[in-house]
Design a protein around this motif. Sequence first.
Motif, short mmCIF file in Angstrom:
data_model
loop_
_atom_site.label_atom_id
_atom_site.label_comp_id
_atom_site.label_asym_id
_atom_site.label_seq_id
_atom_site.Cartn_x
_atom_site.Cartn_y
_atom_site.Cartn_z
N PHE A 47 0.81 -1.22 0.00
CA PHE A 47 0.00 0.00 0.00
C PHE A 47 0.84 1.26 0.00
CE2 PHE A 47 -3.07 -2.99 1.70
CZ PHE A 47 -4.27 -2.55 1.17
N ASP A 48 0.25 2.31 -0.53
CA ASP A 48 0.68 3.68 -0.30
C ASP A 48 0.02 4.09 1.01
OD1 ASP A 48 1.69 6.29 -0.69
OD2 ASP A 48 -0.10 6.91 -1.77
N PHE A 49 0.40 5.22 1.55
CA PHE A 49 -0.18 5.66 2.82
C PHE A 49 -1.20 6.79 2.62
CE2 PHE A 49 -0.05 8.15 6.80
CZ PHE A 49 -0.55 7.18 7.66
N GLY A 50 -0.70 7.98 2.26
CA GLY A 50 -1.56 9.16 2.18
C GLY A 50 -2.60 9.05 1.09
N GLN A 51 -3.81 9.36 1.42
CA GLN A 51 -4.97 9.35 0.54
C GLN A 51 -5.30 7.93 0.04
OE1 GLN A 51 -5.37 12.38 1.99
NE2 GLN A 51 -6.89 12.40 0.39
N THR A 52 -4.66 6.93 0.64
CA THR A 52 -4.98 5.54 0.35
C THR A 52 -5.48 4.88 1.63
OG1 THR A 52 -3.30 5.46 -1.38
CG2 THR A 52 -4.08 3.34 -0.53
N LEU A 53 -4.71 4.98 2.70
CA LEU A 53 -5.11 4.44 3.99
C LEU A 53 -5.62 5.51 4.94
CD1 LEU A 53 -2.12 1.97 4.53
CD2 LEU A 53 -4.43 1.44 3.68
N VAL A 54 -5.18 6.73 4.71
CA VAL A 54 -5.61 7.86 5.54
C VAL A 54 -6.07 9.00 4.66
CG1 VAL A 54 -4.06 7.31 7.48
CG2 VAL A 54 -3.29 8.88 5.70
N ASP A 55 -6.94 9.80 5.23
CA ASP A 55 -7.47 10.98 4.54
C ASP A 55 -6.80 12.22 5.14
OD1 ASP A 55 -8.90 13.00 3.36
OD2 ASP A 55 -10.86 12.35 4.10
N SER A 56 -5.98 12.87 4.33
CA SER A 56 -5.30 14.10 4.75
C SER A 56 -5.72 15.28 3.89
CB SER A 56 -3.78 13.93 4.65
OG SER A 56 -3.33 12.90 5.48
N ALA A 57 -6.77 15.10 3.10
CA ALA A 57 -7.17 16.13 2.14
C ALA A 57 -7.42 17.48 2.81
CB ALA A 57 -8.40 15.68 1.36
N GLU A 58 -8.15 17.48 3.90
CA GLU A 58 -8.44 18.75 4.58
C GLU A 58 -7.15 19.37 5.13
OE1 GLU A 58 -10.07 22.11 5.70
OE2 GLU A 58 -11.12 20.59 4.53
N GLY A 59 -6.26 18.54 5.63
CA GLY A 59 -4.98 19.03 6.13
C GLY A 59 -4.14 19.68 5.04
N PHE A 60 -4.11 19.04 3.86
CA PHE A 60 -3.36 19.63 2.76
C PHE A 60 -3.98 20.95 2.31
CE2 PHE A 60 -1.61 15.28 2.13
CZ PHE A 60 -0.27 15.62 2.18
N ARG A 61 -5.31 20.99 2.23
CA ARG A 61 -5.97 22.25 1.83
C ARG A 61 -5.66 23.36 2.83
NH1 ARG A 61 -9.98 18.72 -0.04
NH2 ARG A 61 -11.03 18.65 1.97
N SER A 62 -5.78 23.06 4.11
CA SER A 62 -5.51 24.07 5.14
C SER A 62 -4.04 24.49 5.14
CB SER A 62 -5.87 23.53 6.52
OG SER A 62 -7.24 23.27 6.61
N ALA A 63 -3.15 23.52 5.03
CA ALA A 63 -1.72 23.82 5.04
C ALA A 63 -1.32 24.65 3.82
CB ALA A 63 -0.91 22.53 5.10
N GLU A 64 -1.89 24.31 2.67
CA GLU A 64 -1.59 25.08 1.45
C GLU A 64 -2.05 26.53 1.60
OE1 GLU A 64 0.07 24.53 -1.52
OE2 GLU A 64 0.75 22.67 -0.58
N LYS A 65 -3.27 26.72 2.07
CA LYS A 65 -3.79 28.09 2.24
C LYS A 65 -2.93 28.88 3.22
CE LYS A 65 -8.58 27.18 1.03
NZ LYS A 65 -9.97 27.14 1.48
N ASP A 66 -2.55 28.24 4.31
CA ASP A 66 -1.71 28.90 5.31
C ASP A 66 -0.35 29.28 4.71
OD1 ASP A 66 -1.14 29.56 8.24
OD2 ASP A 66 0.43 28.08 7.84
N ALA A 67 0.28 28.34 4.00
CA ALA A 67 1.58 28.60 3.40
C ALA A 67 1.50 29.70 2.35
CB ALA A 67 2.14 27.32 2.78
N GLN A 68 0.47 29.65 1.52
CA GLN A 68 0.31 30.67 0.50
C GLN A 68 0.13 32.05 1.13
OE1 GLN A 68 -3.04 29.13 -1.65
NE2 GLN A 68 -1.82 27.56 -2.69
N ALA A 69 -0.67 32.13 2.18
CA ALA A 69 -0.90 33.43 2.84
C ALA A 69 0.40 33.97 3.43
CB ALA A 69 -1.96 33.27 3.93
N LYS A 70 1.19 33.10 4.07
CA LYS A 70 2.46 33.54 4.65
C LYS A 70 3.41 34.04 3.57
CE LYS A 70 2.34 30.41 8.57
NZ LYS A 70 2.80 29.11 9.09
#
Length: 185
Positions: free
Chosen positions: A7-30
């Motif tokens: 298996f792969d891990f991210g987005q295969t066994l776990v859902d991190s989609a909301e985390g990536f969206r939030s982290a991207e918005k935060d990084a872009q704003a900074k």
Amino acid sequence: MIRAVIFDFGQTLVDSAEGFRSAEKDAQAKLYKHLGLTRKEDFLSVYRKIRKTLHGQSNFSRSSLFQEVYFYYCLSPDMDLMETWEAEYWQIVKAHTRLFPETESVLKDLNQKYVVGLVTNTQGQKSEGTHRIRLFPNLEKYFSEIIVAGESGIPPKPDPKPFRYCAEKLGVEAFESVYVGDDYR
């Protein structure tokens, strides 16, 4: 005959989609604020283009992404700040990472018939042993082998070496295994 499921891990066994969206918005704003730019859409276009290029090279380091954005604007990045922002980025992703509801039952069932492994990429951090799999110690028991590609001299996916290495460690030939992931590459 299939003897192993990897298996792969991210987005295969776990859902991190909301985390990536939030982290991207935060990084872009900074970045946008720190760069002192005035045209946000232009900045976002540049940011997304650079991110896509780096992802295509299997480079998931946010520090590298931030540096490239600075270079694009002919500015010199503050490396300590870039590393701080990267750490904050991955903390946001980790905080929003959740197991898919069926993950444990699927892994438990597969372990009845197959040897099960994991091949996932590091998230680009410099330190080893920081992958999000560590957030789920109960999951680790389902894997006979865990390979974090991009660590310990193992090249990141999609290079075939981590897959071959995992199959070897599992004691199967590559053609006796199947890989389950969220990215065709």
